[in-house]
Scaffold this motif. Structure first.
Motif, mmCIF file in Angstrom:
data_model
loop_
_atom_site.group_PDB
_atom_site.id
_atom_site.type_symbol
_atom_site.label_atom_id
_atom_site.label_comp_id
_atom_site.label_asym_id
_atom_site.label_seq_id
_atom_site.Cartn_x
_atom_site.Cartn_y
_atom_site.Cartn_z
ATOM 1 N N ARG A 161 -44.462 3.016 18.379
ATOM 2 C CA ARG A 161 -44.717 2.049 17.306
ATOM 3 C C ARG A 161 -43.368 1.561 16.803
ATOM 4 O O ARG A 161 -42.519 2.344 16.435
ATOM 5 C CB ARG A 161 -45.507 2.693 16.175
ATOM 6 N N VAL A 162 -43.202 0.270 16.789
ATOM 7 C CA VAL A 162 -41.921 -0.300 16.395
ATOM 8 C C VAL A 162 -42.019 -0.804 14.961
ATOM 9 O O VAL A 162 -42.778 -1.721 14.662
ATOM 10 C CB VAL A 162 -41.518 -1.460 17.338
ATOM 11 N N PHE A 163 -41.287 -0.157 14.097
ATOM 12 C CA PHE A 163 -41.153 -0.584 12.705
ATOM 13 C C PHE A 163 -39.663 -0.607 12.388
ATOM 14 O O PHE A 163 -38.920 0.261 12.835
ATOM 15 C CB PHE A 163 -41.821 0.397 11.732
ATOM 16 N N SER A 164 -39.257 -1.552 11.598
ATOM 17 C CA SER A 164 -37.865 -1.549 11.143
ATOM 18 C C SER A 164 -37.683 -0.373 10.184
ATOM 19 O O SER A 164 -38.642 0.081 9.562
ATOM 20 C CB SER A 164 -37.537 -2.864 10.438
ATOM 21 N N PRO A 165 -36.459 0.119 10.067
ATOM 22 C CA PRO A 165 -36.213 1.210 9.112
ATOM 23 C C PRO A 165 -36.652 0.856 7.693
ATOM 24 O O PRO A 165 -37.176 1.694 6.975
ATOM 25 C CB PRO A 165 -34.705 1.429 9.191
ATOM 26 N N ASP A 166 -36.469 -0.411 7.303
ATOM 27 C CA ASP A 166 -36.898 -0.841 5.967
ATOM 28 C C ASP A 166 -38.413 -0.754 5.824
ATOM 29 O O ASP A 166 -38.926 -0.309 4.794
ATOM 30 C CB ASP A 166 -36.445 -2.270 5.671
ATOM 31 N N ALA A 167 -39.138 -1.173 6.856
ATOM 32 C CA ALA A 167 -40.598 -1.118 6.807
ATOM 33 C C ALA A 167 -41.075 0.331 6.730
ATOM 34 O O ALA A 167 -42.004 0.647 5.979
ATOM 35 C CB ALA A 167 -41.209 -1.814 8.020
ATOM 36 N N VAL A 168 -40.433 1.208 7.487
ATOM 37 C CA VAL A 168 -40.797 2.623 7.453
ATOM 38 C C VAL A 168 -40.575 3.183 6.052
ATOM 39 O O VAL A 168 -41.422 3.896 5.513
ATOM 40 C CB VAL A 168 -39.999 3.437 8.504
ATOM 41 N N ALA A 169 -39.463 2.824 5.447
ATOM 42 C CA ALA A 169 -39.156 3.313 4.100
ATOM 43 C C ALA A 169 -40.168 2.804 3.082
ATOM 44 O O ALA A 169 -40.644 3.565 2.223
ATOM 45 C CB ALA A 169 -37.744 2.900 3.693
ATOM 46 N N VAL A 170 -40.525 1.529 3.156
ATOM 47 C CA VAL A 170 -41.493 0.965 2.212
ATOM 48 C C VAL A 170 -42.864 1.601 2.407
ATOM 49 O O VAL A 170 -43.540 1.962 1.431
ATOM 50 C CB VAL A 170 -41.564 -0.577 2.343
ATOM 51 N N LEU A 171 -43.292 1.759 3.651
ATOM 52 C CA LEU A 171 -44.592 2.380 3.912
ATOM 53 C C LEU A 171 -44.604 3.838 3.451
ATOM 54 O O LEU A 171 -45.611 4.315 2.910
ATOM 55 C CB LEU A 171 -44.948 2.273 5.392
ATOM 56 N N ALA A 172 -43.504 4.546 3.629
ATOM 57 C CA ALA A 172 -43.415 5.925 3.144
ATOM 58 C C ALA A 172 -43.507 5.958 1.618
ATOM 59 O O ALA A 172 -44.214 6.794 1.045
ATOM 60 C CB ALA A 172 -42.116 6.578 3.613
ATOM 61 N N ALA A 173 -42.812 5.033 0.958
ATOM 62 C CA ALA A 173 -42.873 4.956 -0.505
ATOM 63 C C ALA A 173 -44.291 4.677 -0.974
ATOM 64 O O ALA A 173 -44.766 5.283 -1.951
ATOM 65 C CB ALA A 173 -41.916 3.889 -1.015
ATOM 66 N N LEU A 174 -44.987 3.780 -0.280
ATOM 67 C CA LEU A 174 -46.372 3.488 -0.650
ATOM 68 C C LEU A 174 -47.265 4.712 -0.483
ATOM 69 O O LEU A 174 -48.110 4.990 -1.338
ATOM 70 C CB LEU A 174 -46.912 2.329 0.191
ATOM 71 N N ARG A 175 -47.096 5.443 0.599
ATOM 72 C CA ARG A 175 -47.908 6.641 0.807
ATOM 73 C C ARG A 175 -47.629 7.706 -0.247
ATOM 74 O O ARG A 175 -48.543 8.360 -0.746
ATOM 75 C CB ARG A 175 -47.671 7.228 2.199
ATOM 76 N N ILE A 176 -46.363 7.889 -0.580
ATOM 77 C CA ILE A 176 -46.002 8.873 -1.606
ATOM 78 C C ILE A 176 -46.586 8.459 -2.954
ATOM 79 O O ILE A 176 -47.149 9.284 -3.678
ATOM 80 C CB ILE A 176 -44.473 9.042 -1.674
#
Length: 96
Positions: free
Chosen positions: A47-62
């Motif tokens: 799965r290709v996500f930019s590091p920024d997208a991964v960080a934002v999605l992680a923040a949303l999950r948290i």
């Protein structure tokens, strides 16, 4: 002003330097571990996500997990309040 230490936290191979009080340090280390774990859950092979997208999605999950826990605590507090009211009513009825 409180004494401050410089702490380096590593998340997904990147280092972040923070100035923290000694009281904050351990909790921030734990938070960094939580963030890294969430980011690793999202950043799956293939799965290709930019590091920024991964960080934002992680923040949303948290934030989502936090909100769910807060709502669960509020429900428990409401139930506890109702139980206490019923106990008080029962105690008052017994006294009569």
């Amino acid at each position: 002003m409180a004494d401050r230490n410089t702490v380096t936290l590593s998340i997904m191979g990147r280092d972040y330097r923070l100035s923290v009080t000694p009281e904050e340090e351990e909790n921030l280390r734990v938070c960094a571990q939580i963030v890294e774990a969430k980011m690793k859950e999202i950043h799956q092979p293939g799965r290709v996500f930019s590091p920024d997208a991964v960080a934002v999605l992680a923040a949303l999950r948290i934030a989502y997990d936090y909100l769910n826990q807060r709502q669960a605590i509020e429900k428990v507090q409401q139930a506890q309040s109702q139980i206490e009211s019923i106990i008080t009513m029962c105690e008052n009825a017994v006294k009569r």
